[in-house]
Structures are given as structure tokens and as C-alpha cells.
Design an enzyme around this catalytic site. Structure first.
Site, short mmCIF file in Angstrom:
data_model
loop_
_atom_site.label_atom_id
_atom_site.label_comp_id
_atom_site.label_asym_id
_atom_site.label_seq_id
_atom_site.Cartn_x
_atom_site.Cartn_y
_atom_site.Cartn_z
N GLY A 55 79.78 75.96 -35.89
CA GLY A 55 80.07 75.85 -34.50
C GLY A 55 81.26 76.51 -34.14
N GLY B 196 82.95 78.29 -37.55
CA GLY B 196 82.93 78.95 -38.31
C GLY B 196 82.07 79.15 -39.63
N PRO B 197 82.09 79.69 -40.71
CG PRO B 197 83.09 81.55 -42.63
CD PRO B 197 83.04 80.61 -41.08
CE LYS C 26 81.44 72.91 -38.49
NZ LYS C 26 81.25 71.70 -38.16
N GLY D 161 75.98 78.99 -44.23
CA GLY D 161 75.54 79.00 -43.58
C GLY D 161 76.74 79.41 -41.93
CG ASP E 47 75.08 71.79 -29.75
OD1 ASP E 47 73.56 71.82 -29.41
OD2 ASP E 47 75.30 72.50 -30.66
#
Ligand SMILES: *[C@@H]1O[C@H](CO)[C@@H](O)[C@H](O)[C@H]1NC(C)=O
Ligand SMILES: *[C@@H]1O[C@H](CO)[C@@H](O)[C@H](O)[C@H]1NC(C)=O
Ligand SMILES: *[C@@H]1O[C@H](CO)[C@@H](O)[C@H](O)[C@H]1NC(C)=O
Ligand SMILES: *[C@@H]1O[C@H](CO)[C@@H](O)[C@H](O)[C@H]1NC(C)=O
Ligand SMILES: *[C@@H]1O[C@H](CO)[C@@H](O)[C@H](O)[C@H]1NC(C)=O
Ligand SMILES: *[C@@H]1O[C@H](CO)[C@@H](O)[C@H](O)[C@H]1NC(C)=O
Ligand SMILES: *[C@@H]1O[C@H](CO)[C@@H](O)[C@H](O)[C@H]1NC(C)=O
Ligand SMILES: *[C@@H]1O[C@H](CO)[C@@H](O)[C@H](O)[C@H]1NC(C)=O
Ligand SMILES: *[C@@H]1O[C@H](CO)[C@@H](O)[C@H](O)[C@H]1NC(C)=O
Length: 831
Positions: free
Chosen positions: A526, A528-529, A544, A523, A641
Site C-alpha cells: 500500500g 511502498g515496496p 515493507k 512486490g 481492503d
């Protein structure tokens, strides 16, 4: 419904507990009219605990006690008449005329009483689901007496071991005399607060063992606590003079408790339902755990033989005795300190210094000051009566002015202890170092050219690694100016323990993720992939990767490293390490096979897996993770968040909060902060944050409330846009709540009458969390106790935020990162 005989009626009870509203169960209650006599017993409402008569192994005496109903090998968590056994099986447990709970023998003689000072009319005793036996008058909710306040040798979940520093009143464990005799033994265990709260075990009136001070998360003298092994504890200062220790074991299917045994050891035992108890931890692991084993200024190391040695600069007080292995008399200073003569300005003396000992259990009887590390050192240096100091970020400055007693060297954990020595003693240490260095240099010179080349190659590698770390540090310093800059914790931030963070190298990660192949992409986080990877040893990881182009991403990356490298909790995702190589910056996490909560919750097939128990477990777990972030008063973190896609699920569907890219660290006494850059996700953002950029713990509570409602209702908070009225989740919840239509609110998957009350309670709590005014919202700790406790009266919720207005981002707010729809919401998964 009469009394339950010792036989097993739990199947019936389960049935009854489901419908207890209709019937009003009384099997867990004793009144003057409904007493029990040997061998009858009562069972708590949820079938977890039994109260009745028993005989310990190898004894014919009878006692009244509480044990787990479901475990075949009994463990008596509480005993009433422990010092006054029944000699025959004709005992009775009842309520006396003055309202006391009493144990009577065959002649109606009182063997034990709850000893209330004032008599009450028509009181009753109830065995609660927590294992607490409580005595209530005609007003429910207030306890006249409770067994949790009078523990025997067992510390169970929700119990509070406490000390009132004003009155000196202590709630503590006392050991049994022997496994077949529950009467009060030699050992007791509880909290003692000299300058700092600490857990002690006493043999009679002398200290037998101690835990080291509490630093807000752990006892610093218990090295196992540095792992997550003993997590779940909290030591609370209620600011009214009482300090109490308690623990909760969420997500653990088996009961676990702590028993102070007859030898003065605190044992953690767990039981697989119906099977024997197994000791999983002990306070006595080595001889070194006995208080003051090596005497004053002696240090104990269980890895050495003999285990005791004098601190550097000290020698045995009584050499012969010491060499024979009797260490109690301890050690004395070899060279007197120069402090006073230097301060008097006399000639010749050089200032004392400190010798740093690492991974130590700090000595007993610490003083305390709020000074930061450098100031702490100076304070100690200036004061001639100070013999050592240590600094722990969670505690502050600990100086010692008395003999250093009960020191231990650990092989992991512990803190740095700085011991004051005369300058000449430090000099000796230096001399030894010089000799070693010279030897090494000579050795190096005499090795051949081939070794020289090898050495150079290794040095190169080392330099590369060092550079990596320096670069990381540099980036972190750059990222810092954004944090609220108070002296107090600005300093703390620089102490990020990056040394402890493992570094991965790029080739390793590239091969683990098949060169960051698209098929391994989980996925987009926030900044990067995120890729799934498998290390050579088979461990699965989530990587990440910071997008090269994103400057803002770099900030978030650094923020995440700083925040999460300091945190460890079972409901937070774990960072395994990081990788910095040229342009590439990556974070490596544990891999979560079940991806994120939204993937389950909002999927018509997968959501079937989430029955109410699991959902409640998830809600509670998120609450606990959040509590951990908020509670640690010296390092409070606002996540900012919180949303379903940031909650990851492990194999057992336990929730873990992830994505700390936007989290903020708060100073000790700041409650609220402003930001010009509103980041987060619409729908989860509290009004004060979305509109004015003000965030606080209560804005996280708001997001938690939205998340809670989503879990119960089973719909995304923005899935209502396609309905006719374009209503928001909160509006829908509020409308149904007011219409008393809770059934319409709950997800189809969990509509079971049995859980209705609990679900109603959850929705109620959820609505309290999303109230418009931040002040009205409960704190996370209140939320958790509201969710769990049945007695607490909940206030009525006020109208939630956003139920009148339509939310739409307008020009003023201009959030730089938000998503109105989950269509654009980033899917952070499987890290
Ligand atoms: C005790 O056991 C019964 C069945 O044997 C079970 O239904 C009940 O949930 C158990 N109670 C607890 C608290 O584990
Ligand atoms: C009970 O007595 C037996 C035989 O004397 C002994 O083996 C056992 O260890 C005793 N159990 C306890 C708990 O003392
Ligand atoms: C209750 O009071 C009596 C008399 O003061 C005392 O002997 C007894 O130990 C007390 N019992 C408990 C459980 O405190
Ligand atoms: C409870 O009992 C006390 C006397 O013990 C009495 O004064 C009081 O009115 C009672 N309260 C209720 C609600 O019955
Ligand atoms: C106590 O209970 C009895 C029986 O339930 C009742 O008759 C009596 O009025 C009660 N007394 C008080 C003071 O509530
Ligand atoms: C308890 O203390 C007494 C003396 O105070 C001692 O004789 C006895 O051995 C002790 N018991 C244990 C189990 O240490
Ligand atoms: C506890 O203290 C008693 C005497 O005060 C002593 O006899 C006993 O050995 C001590 N027990 C332990 C385990 O140190
Ligand atoms: C240092 O001075 C103080 C008083 O100023 C005196 O009491 C102390 O004895 C002196 N110490 C030495 C070592 O001279
Ligand atoms: C030295 O420290 C002790 C204990 O902390 C304190 O009582 C004393 O006032 C200090 N002395 C000076 C000169 O600061």
C-alpha cells in the site's frame, strides 16, 4: 444398512457419506426399532466418532460412551451410565416407550436415562459429526436432549461450557473418580460470573484453581494465553443471562481436547491420528496455580524459594507458621491506611498511595467499573474500602475491596496490580531507592576514565534508540486525529504497547535484504515496496519500506503499526518489529513463502494445488481472521481492503490477512462511520462504501463475499470485462444461481460430485454476503456458522449489488486510491 459392529467399516462409510443424499445413512442413528446391544456401536456420519459399549482400563464393568473412531488409544469423551455401570455384557442402548434414550441391563432394568420431562413419540438419537449425541422428536433441527449439555470430563471443539446467571444452571466438566472408574469424582470445572466471567476448577465446593477474568480475548491469569498457544477460545455473553466458553481448532489436522483429570488438572491433549494422546498443556504448572496458596495478601512466585512472600508493606500474620511453610493464614498490613483520618480532615496524616506490581495474576473477587485508567486510580484512592486496583484495556477498571487472595507473580504476561499502602510505607520504598541510587552514583564516580568513555558511548546509543521511539510516538500522535475521537477509546489508542515492539536497526535490515536489492523485491504494498530478507540467524522476513515521498503512505504506515501491533491471531499476518532511522521507516513481517492467494487462485497451474478442502479451509480461515477483527467488542477493527492479494498463504496454505494500512478502529458502540476519502479496491467495495463512503463491519462482509465467490469460481471479480456482456462476477454468480446451474459456477479444479452440497452452500453464503442492503448481510460470526453448520436454514439471497448497473468510477466518488483492474492493483506479497 443395519448396525455397524465394532469392526472397522470406515472405508465403506466414507463411500456412503459421499452419496448419503441418495441413500440416507442410518448408521449414526438409534431408534426404538434399531437399538444397539453390547458390543455393537454406531459411527457418526463422517466417521469421526463412535458410540458404543466399553470397559475402562483395569475394569470389567461396561459403560456406554463416545470415543474417537480413528484413534487407537481410546479417550472417552462422554459416558452415559457413569455412576451406574453394567455388571455384565448384556447391556442395551435404545429408545424407551416414553421417548427417552436409555441404557438397560440384561433384566431390562433402566440404568441410565436421558430423563426428559415430557414423553415424546417416535424419537431418535443421532451421533453427529461433532461428537454430540442428540435426541430428536419428529421435528428435526430441535434437540430434546444432547450430550454436549451433559458433559463428562472432556471439553471438545464446539461444545459449550456455560453458566446461566439467572437460573444458576451450569454446564460443566466433572472429573472421573479414577482412570478405571468414570463415576463422578471430586473435581468440576466451569464458568463462574461474579462481576466478571472467569473459568474455575472446584474441589467439591471449594475453589481449586482459577483462570483470572476474561478480557475479550484471553483469561488474564493464564500467562500461556498471551502467546497464541491457547488461541481459538471465545467466551460469549448471549445477553440473555448465559455466558459460555467454547473453542475451535481450525487448520489443525489432529484432534485436540481438554480433559479434567482425577487430580483436578485441566489437560490439553492432542493426538496424531491413530496414535497416543499427548498432553500439550496443563492448568497446573506450578504449586502457585493452587487457589490461595499464599493466603490473603500473599504473593506466589514459582521462581522463588520459598514460593510465597508477603506483598510489600505487609508481614506474615503468624510468623512461625509462615516460616514453616504453612502460608494459608496469609499476611497483614504493617502500617494502617490513613484514608479515613485524612478524609476526616485530622492533622498529620498524609494521603495513601499505590505501589505498582507488574506481571501479576490479579486477585480473586474483583469489582468492576467502566472508569478509564486515571479515573480508576482516583476512584480507588477516594474510597477507603478499596485496597487495590488494576486496569486492563479489554476489561476496564477492577477495584478490590476485600482481602487480596490468589495472587501470583508471572515471569511473562499478567497485568499491573496497584496495591494501596500508607504513605509512610511508600516512603520506605522511596528511601531504599535513594540509597541504591546514591550507591550507584558513588560507584560511577570511582570508576576510571576509560569506563567513563565506554559509558558515554553506551548512553549515546541509548539516546539514539530513545529518540527513535519518541519519533515513532510523535508520528503516531500525528496520525491519530483521523480516528473517531471518543474519550473512551481515544485514550486507549495512546496506550499502544510500542515498548513491546522490537526495533530493528537499518544496517541489519539492509544486509538482510542485500541492500534492498531489486532481486529481493517481492512486490509493492500500500505504501511502498516489500523486500524479502534473511536475518543472520537464518530467519526469513519481509520488509515493507515506506516510500520517502509519500505523506499518505506515512499515515498508512502509522495506522498499520497501531492496528497490527495489538493483534495476534493465526489468520492475521504477524508483525515482527519496525525500524525508524532518519527518513527511513520500515515494518518487518514474518515471511510467507507461498505469497498471496491471488497468485495461486488465478494461476492455471498453481490453482490445481487448491482442492476443495484447501479452499474451504482458506475461506474459513479468512472468516476467522475477520471475526477476530470484528468481534473484540472493545476494539473493533474494520479492514476496509479485503481482497485476494491481501490474503497471504503460509507453508501449509493457511490464510493470513495482511495490509492494515487502511483499517479503522471503531469505538465500542459506533456501528458505522463515514469517510470523505474512499480507499479500497473496486470490485470488493460494498455499494454504500463506494458511493457514500459509509463503512461498517458489513462492508467487510461484502468484500469477504466477493472473495469467497472468487475462491469458488476461480476467476477474478473483474475478469469478466472481456466477456461479451461485460458482466461482473456477482452478476454472473446471480444469473447461474437463478438458473440453478451451480456446476457452471464452480472452478473446474473442484468439480467433484462429492462436494457439491458444500460448494452450493458456500455460494449461497457468498451471495448472502454481497446483498445490496448492508442490513441484509449476515455478520461474520453468522457467516462462519452458516458455512460450518448443516442444520441452519439459510435465508434466500436477494439480488446482489452491482448486478444491474455497470460499475465505473465517476467523478463524484473520486477515490484517491483504487484500481479498476488488477493490472494496476498493487501486489502485496510474501510479507
Ligand atoms: C477416519 O478414518 C478414515 C479412514 O481410516 C478416514 O477416511 C476418515 O476421514 C477419518 N475420519 C475422521 C473424522 O478423521
Ligand atoms: C492397570 O493395572 C496395572 C497392573 O496393576 C497397572 O500397572 C496399570 O497402571 C493400571 N492401569 C490403569 C489405567 O489404572
Ligand atoms: C434421572 O432421574 C432419576 C430419578 O429422578 C435420577 O435418579 C437419575 O440420576 C437421573 N439421571 C440423570 C442422567 O440425570
Ligand atoms: C410430532 O409429534 C407430535 C406428538 O408427539 C404431534 O402432535 C405432531 O403433530 C407431530 N408432528 C409432525 C410433523 O409429525
Ligand atoms: C411412529 O412410527 C411408527 C413406525 O414407523 C408409525 O407406524 C407410527 O405412525 C409413528 N407414530 C407417530 C405418532 O408418528
Ligand atoms: C475426594 O474427597 C474425599 C473427601 O471429600 C477425599 O477423601 C478423597 O481423597 C478425595 N479424592 C481425591 C482424588 O482428591
Ligand atoms: C480436595 O478436597 C478434599 C476434601 O475436601 C481433600 O481431602 C483433598 O486433598 C483435596 N484435593 C486436592 C487435590 O486438593
Ligand atoms: C471519620 O469520620 C467518620 C464519620 O464522619 C467516623 O465514623 C470515623 O470513625 C472517623 N474516623 C476517624 C479515624 O476519625
Ligand atoms: C466504595 O466501594 C464499595 C465497593 O465498590 C462501594 O460499595 C461503596 O459504595 C464505595 N464507597 C464510596 C464512598 O464510594
Amino acid at each position: 444398512m443395519g448396525l455397524v459392529r465394532n469392526t472397522n467399516l470406515s472405508a465403506l462409510l466414507v463411500l456412503l457419506s459421499c452419496f448419503h443424499l441418495e441413500f440416507g445413512s442410518a448408521t449414526d442413528t438409534i431408534t426404538a426399532a434399531k437399538f444397539i446391544s453390547d458390543p455393537e456401536a454406531i459411527i457418526s456420519n463422517d466417521g469421526g466418532f463412535k458410540l458404543g459399549f466399553f470397559s475402562p482400563p483395569n475394569s470389567t464393568f461396561r459403560y456406554v460412551g463416545i470415543w474417537y473412531a480413528n484413534i487407537s488409544v481410546p479417550s472417552f469423551i462422554w459416558v452415559a451410565n457413569r455412576n451406574n455401570p453394567l455388571k455384565s455384557s448384556s447391556g442395551i442402548l435404545t429408545i424407551s416407550e416414553d421417548g427417552n434414550l436409555v441404557v438397560l441391563d440384561g433384566q431390562k432394568k433402566v440404568l441410565w436415562s436421558s430423563n426428559l420431562t415430557n414423553s415424546v413419540v417416535n424419537s431418535s438419537a443421532q451421533l453427529l459429526g461433532s461428537g454430540n449425541l442428540v435426541l430428536q422428536g419428529n421435528t428435526t433441527g430441535t434437540f430434546l436432549w444432547e450430550s454436549f449439555q451433559h458433559p463428562s470430563n472432556t471439553f471438545i471443539e464446539k461444545m459449550k461450557i456455560s453458566t446461566d446467571v439467572r437460573t444458576g444452571k451450569k454446564v460443566q466438566l466433572t472429573s472421573w473418580k479414577s482412570p478405571s472408574d468414570p463415576s463422578v469424582g471430586n473435581f468440576s470445572a466451569g464458568i463462574d460470573v461474579r462481576n466478571l466471567p472467569e473459568f474455575f476448577i472446584w474441589n467439591g465446593s471449594s475453589t481449586y484453581s482459577r483462570s483470572g477474568p476474561w478480557n475479550g480475548r484471553i483469561f488474564i491469569g493464564v500467562p500461556d494465553m498471551y502467546t497464541t498457544y491457547l488461541d481459538g477460545f471465545s467466551l460469549v455473553d448471549d445477553k440473555e443471562g448465559t455466558f459460555y466458553l467454547t473453542f475451535t481448532l481450525l487448520n489443525e489436522p489432529f484432534p485436540k481436547h481438554y480433559v479434567l483429570n482425577e487430580q483436578g488438572n485441566l489437560l490439553q491433549s492432542s493426538s496424531i491420528i491413530g496414535e497416543d494422546w499427548e498432553v500439550t498443556w496443563s492448568s497446573f504448572q506450578t504449586e502457585c496455580d493452587v487457589y490461595g496458596k499464599c493466603g490473603a495478601f500473599g504473593s506466589c512466585n514459582s521462581q522463588n524459594t520459598p514460593i510465597c512472600s508477603c506483598l510489600p508493606g505487609f508481614e506474615a500474620k503468624k510468623t512461625q507458621e509462615w516460616n514453616r511453610g504453612n502460608w494459608r493464614s496469609g499476611c497483614v498490613r504493617r502500617t494502617p491506611l490513613q484514608c479515613e483520618s485524612v478524609n476526616n480532615g485530622s492533622e498529620g496524616g498524609k494521603k495513601d498511595g499505590f505501589l505498582k506490581l507488574t506481571m501479576m495474576k490479579v486477585p480473586d473477587l474483583a469489582d468492576w467499573s467502566s472508569a478509564l485508567e486515571e479515573k480508576c486510580r482516583n476512584q480507588c484512592l477516594e474510597n477507603c474500602s478499596c485496597v487495590a486496583y488494576a486496569f486492563d484495556a479489554g476489561i476496564g477498571c477492577m477495584p478490590w475491596t476485600r482481602s487480596l487472595i490468589d495472587l501470583q507473580k508471572f515471569s511473562s504476561g499478567g497485568v499491573d496490580l496497584n496495591v494501596r499502602l500508607a504513605y509512610s510505607e511508600l516512603d520506605k520504598e522511596e528511601n531504599v531507592k535513594v540509597i541504591i541510587i546514591v550507591t550507584i552514583i558513588i560507584g560511577v564516580i570511582f570508576t576510571g576514565i576509560s569506563t567513563y568513555l565506554l559509558w558515554r558511548w553506551m548512553a549515546k546509543q541509548k539516546a539514539k534508540k530513545k529518540k527513535t521511539k519518541e519519533m515513532l510516538l510523535l508520528n503516531i500522535r500525528e496520525a491519530y486525529p483521523k480516528f473517531p475521537r471518543e474519550d473512551k477509546h481515544g485514550d486507549r489508542l495512546n496506550q499502544v504497547k510500542l515498548q513491546d515492539l522490537p526495533l530493528f536497526n537499518l544496517q541489519e535490515l539492509a544486509s538482510a535484504t542485500n541492500n534492498f536489492h531489486l532481486s529481493n523485491k517481492l512486490g509493492h504494498g500500500g505504501f511502498g515496496p516489500v523486500y524479502k530478507g534473511k536475518m543472520l540467524d537464518g530467519q526469513e522476513i519481509a520488509v515493507k519500506r515506506l516510500s520517502k515521498t509519500s505523506r499518505q503512505g506515512l499515515d498508512e504506515f502509522m495506522n498499520e503499526v497501531v492496528v497490527i501491533s495489538k493483534l495476534q491471531h493465526r489468520n492475521l499476518v504477524r508483525l515482527l518489529g519496525c525500524c525508524v532511522d532518519g527518513e527511513e521507516q520500515m515494518l518487518v513481517y514474518e515471511y510467507m513463502p507461498n505469497k498471496s492467494l491471488d497468485a495461486f487462485l488465478f494461476d492455471s497451474i498453481k490453482s490445481k494445488v487448491l482442492d476443495w478442502r484447501r479452499r474451504f479451509n482458506i475461506i474459513e480461515g479468512i472468516g476467522r481472521g475477520l471475526l477476530y477483527l470484528h468481534r473484540d467488542s472493545r476494539l473493533r477493527i474494520i479492514h476496509r481492503d479485503l481482497k485476494a492479494s491481501n490474503i497471504l498463504l503460509d507453508e501449509e496454505l493457511n490464510p493470513k490477512i495482511s495490509d492494515f494500512g487502511m483499517a479503522r478502529i471503531f469505538g465500542g458502540n459506533v456501528d458505522q462511520a463515514n469517510t470523505t476519502r474512499v480507499v479500497g479496491t473496486y470490485g470488493y467495495m460494498s455499494p454504500e462504501y463506494a458511493m457514500q463512503g459509509r463503512f461498517s463491519e458489513k462492508s467487510d462482509v461484502f468484500s469477504f463475499g466477493v472473495l469467497l465467490l472468487e475462491i469458488v469460481i476461480g476467476r477474478r471479480n473483474n475478469s469478466f470485462y472481456d466477456d461479451d456482456h461485460a458482466m461482473h462476477l456477482l452478476g454472473f454468480a446471480w444469473q447461474m444461481w437463478n438458473a440453478n446451474n451451480i456446476v457452471a459456477l464452480t472452478d473446474l479444479m473442484i468439480r467433484e460430485p462429492c462436494f457439491e452440497m458444500e460448494i452450493l452452500r458456500c455460494i449461497h453464503v457468498g451471495l448472502l454476503c454481497v446483498q445490496e442492503v448492508a442490513k441484509d448481510r449476515p455478520t461474520v460470526s453468522t457467516v462462519i456458522s452458516m458455512l460450518k453448520s448443516e442444520t441452519l436454514d439459510l435465508p434466500l439471497p436477494k439480488q446482489p449489488a452491482f448486478t444491474e448497473r455497470q460499475i465505473a468510477p465517476d467523478a463524484q466518488q473520486n477515490p484517491s486510491k483504487c484500481s479498476v483492474n488488477n493490472v494496476t492493483v498493487t501486489m502485496v506479497q510474501g510479507r
